[in-house]
Design a protein around this motif. Structure first.
Motif, PDB file in Angstrom:
ATOM      1  N   LEU A  18      46.155  37.311  21.135  1.00 41.32           N
ATOM      2  CA  LEU A  18      46.868  38.498  19.618  1.00 41.32           C
ATOM      3  C   LEU A  18      47.332  37.674  18.747  1.00 41.32           C
ATOM      4  N   PRO A  19      46.552  36.971  17.529  1.00 44.62           N
ATOM      5  CA  PRO A  19      46.599  36.188  16.760  1.00 44.62           C
ATOM      6  C   PRO A  19      47.712  37.523  15.452  1.00 44.62           C
ATOM      7  N   GLY A  20      48.441  36.809  14.787  1.00 48.34           N
ATOM      8  CA  GLY A  20      49.504  36.961  14.278  1.00 48.34           C
ATOM      9  C   GLY A  20      50.805  37.074  14.895  1.00 48.34           C
ATOM     10  N   TRP A  21      51.010  37.009  16.288  1.00 50.55           N
ATOM     11  CA  TRP A  21      51.855  37.483  17.268  1.00 50.55           C
ATOM     12  C   TRP A  21      52.989  36.015  17.393  1.00 50.55           C
ATOM     13  N   THR A  22      53.655  35.810  17.932  1.00 56.32           N
ATOM     14  CA  THR A  22      54.496  34.917  17.930  1.00 56.32           C
ATOM     15  C   THR A  22      55.506  34.885  19.407  1.00 56.32           C
ATOM     16  N   ALA A  23      55.161  33.276  20.232  1.00 49.19           N
ATOM     17  CA  ALA A  23      56.524  33.167  20.949  1.00 49.19           C
ATOM     18  C   ALA A  23      58.125  32.813  20.667  1.00 49.19           C
ATOM     19  N   ASP A  24      58.822  33.627  20.025  1.00 49.57           N
ATOM     20  CA  ASP A  24      59.860  32.970  20.062  1.00 49.57           C
ATOM     21  C   ASP A  24      61.036  33.149  20.436  1.00 49.57           C
ATOM     22  N   GLY A  25      61.515  31.644  21.998  1.00 51.24           N
ATOM     23  CA  GLY A  25      62.058  31.928  22.504  1.00 51.24           C
ATOM     24  C   GLY A  25      60.878  32.395  23.192  1.00 51.24           C
ATOM     25  N   ASN A  26      62.111  32.908  23.991  1.00 52.48           N
ATOM     26  CA  ASN A  26      61.536  34.288  25.163  1.00 52.48           C
ATOM     27  C   ASN A  26      60.718  35.710  24.657  1.00 52.48           C
ATOM     28  N   ARG A  27      60.688  35.509  23.609  1.00 56.55           N
ATOM     29  CA  ARG A  27      60.980  37.113  22.828  1.00 56.55           C
ATOM     30  C   ARG A  27      58.958  36.696  21.582  1.00 56.55           C
ATOM     31  N   LEU A  28      58.617  37.614  22.075  1.00 58.89           N
ATOM     32  CA  LEU A  28      56.891  38.214  21.420  1.00 58.89           C
ATOM     33  C   LEU A  28      57.243  38.899  20.192  1.00 58.89           C
ATOM     34  N   ALA A  29      56.874  37.608  18.998  1.00 55.60           N
ATOM     35  CA  ALA A  29      57.423  38.546  17.423  1.00 55.60           C
ATOM     36  C   ALA A  29      56.198  38.627  16.920  1.00 55.60           C
ATOM     37  N   ARG A  30      56.126  39.661  16.206  1.00 58.10           N
ATOM     38  CA  ARG A  30      55.365  39.899  14.909  1.00 58.10           C
ATOM     39  C   ARG A  30      55.909  41.441  13.999  1.00 58.10           C
ATOM     40  N   THR A  31      55.393  40.510  12.629  1.00 62.42           N
ATOM     41  CA  THR A  31      55.830  41.697  11.067  1.00 62.42           C
ATOM     42  C   THR A  31      54.223  41.563  10.707  1.00 62.42           C
ATOM     43  N   TYR A  32      54.210  43.239  10.316  1.00 60.89           N
ATOM     44  CA  TYR A  32      53.046  43.653   9.892  1.00 60.89           C
ATOM     45  C   TYR A  32      54.064  43.935   8.024  1.00 60.89           C
ATOM     46  N   ARG A  33      52.518  43.768   7.617  1.00 63.10           N
ATOM     47  CA  ARG A  33      52.640  44.732   6.196  1.00 63.10           C
ATOM     48  C   ARG A  33      51.893  45.734   5.854  1.00 63.10           C
ATOM     49  N   LEU A  34      52.446  46.820   5.327  1.00 67.27           N
ATOM     50  CA  LEU A  34      51.669  48.312   5.471  1.00 67.27           C
ATOM     51  C   LEU A  34      51.796  48.834   4.037  1.00 67.27           C
ATOM     52  N   THR A  61      62.135  47.269  13.627  1.00 66.43           N
ATOM     53  CA  THR A  61      62.638  46.780  11.995  1.00 66.43           C
ATOM     54  C   THR A  61      61.818  47.597  11.233  1.00 66.43           C
ATOM     55  N   LEU A  62      62.262  48.324  10.926  1.00 67.41           N
ATOM     56  CA  LEU A  62      61.473  49.422   9.979  1.00 67.41           C
ATOM     57  C   LEU A  62      62.122  49.030   7.944  1.00 67.41           C
ATOM     58  N   GLY A  63      61.183  47.785   7.302  1.00 70.06           N
ATOM     59  CA  GLY A  63      61.594  47.169   5.829  1.00 70.06           C
ATOM     60  C   GLY A  63      60.680  48.409   5.215  1.00 70.06           C
ATOM     61  N   TYR A  64      60.926  48.535   3.396  1.00 68.88           N
ATOM     62  CA  TYR A  64      60.141  48.808   2.780  1.00 68.88           C
ATOM     63  C   TYR A  64      58.400  49.077   3.450  1.00 68.88           C
ATOM     64  N   ASP A  65      58.057  48.029   3.001  1.00 69.37           N
ATOM     65  CA  ASP A  65      56.427  48.064   3.545  1.00 69.37           C
ATOM     66  C   ASP A  65      56.085  47.475   4.254  1.00 69.37           C
ATOM     67  N   THR A  66      57.215  46.902   5.712  1.00 71.35           N
ATOM     68  CA  THR A  66      57.347  46.220   6.292  1.00 71.35           C
ATOM     69  C   THR A  66      57.173  46.861   7.469  1.00 71.35           C
ATOM     70  N   VAL A  67      57.225  46.489   9.545  1.00 74.36           N
ATOM     71  CA  VAL A  67      57.798  46.539  10.274  1.00 74.36           C
ATOM     72  C   VAL A  67      57.310  45.645  11.283  1.00 74.36           C
TER      73      VAL A  67
END
Length: 101
Positions: A18-34, A61-67
């Protein structure tokens, strides 16, 4: 079937797929730019539908052009399970259709 926490090696092996995904402590995390706010909001709605289908929900989390997504399995003490990786895999497969990079 009971959901079991993954070992550190299993987490590392699954992250490699899963490129782009990280294990941040005990959570998977990913931010997408759209490409736009509307595209980001559409991705959030699509992810929400997948989460309901899997009955497994991330923090979105929804940002202006990020999720941004973070996910873990609460029923095993907030640790990572195969279910977290299934959700990440499903999100990763649908994100390009929304223009996510």
């Amino acid at each position: 079937m009971a959901v079991e926490p993954l070992s550190p090696q299993e987490i590392e092996d699954r992250l490699a797929e899963l490129p782009g995904w990280t294990a941040d402590g005990n959570r998977l995390a990913r931010t997408y730019r759209l490409p736009s706010h509307v595209a980001a909001a559409a991705l959030v709605m699509h992810v929400a539908a997948v989460q309901d289908e899997l009955n497994h929900h991330s923090d979105l989390t929804l940002g202006y052009d990020t999720v941004a997504l973070t996910v873990s399995t609460h029923s095993v003490g907030g640790r990572l399970t195969a279910l977290d990786f299934e959700l990440a895999r499903r999100v990763e497969s649908l994100a390009p259709a929304h223009g996510a990079g």
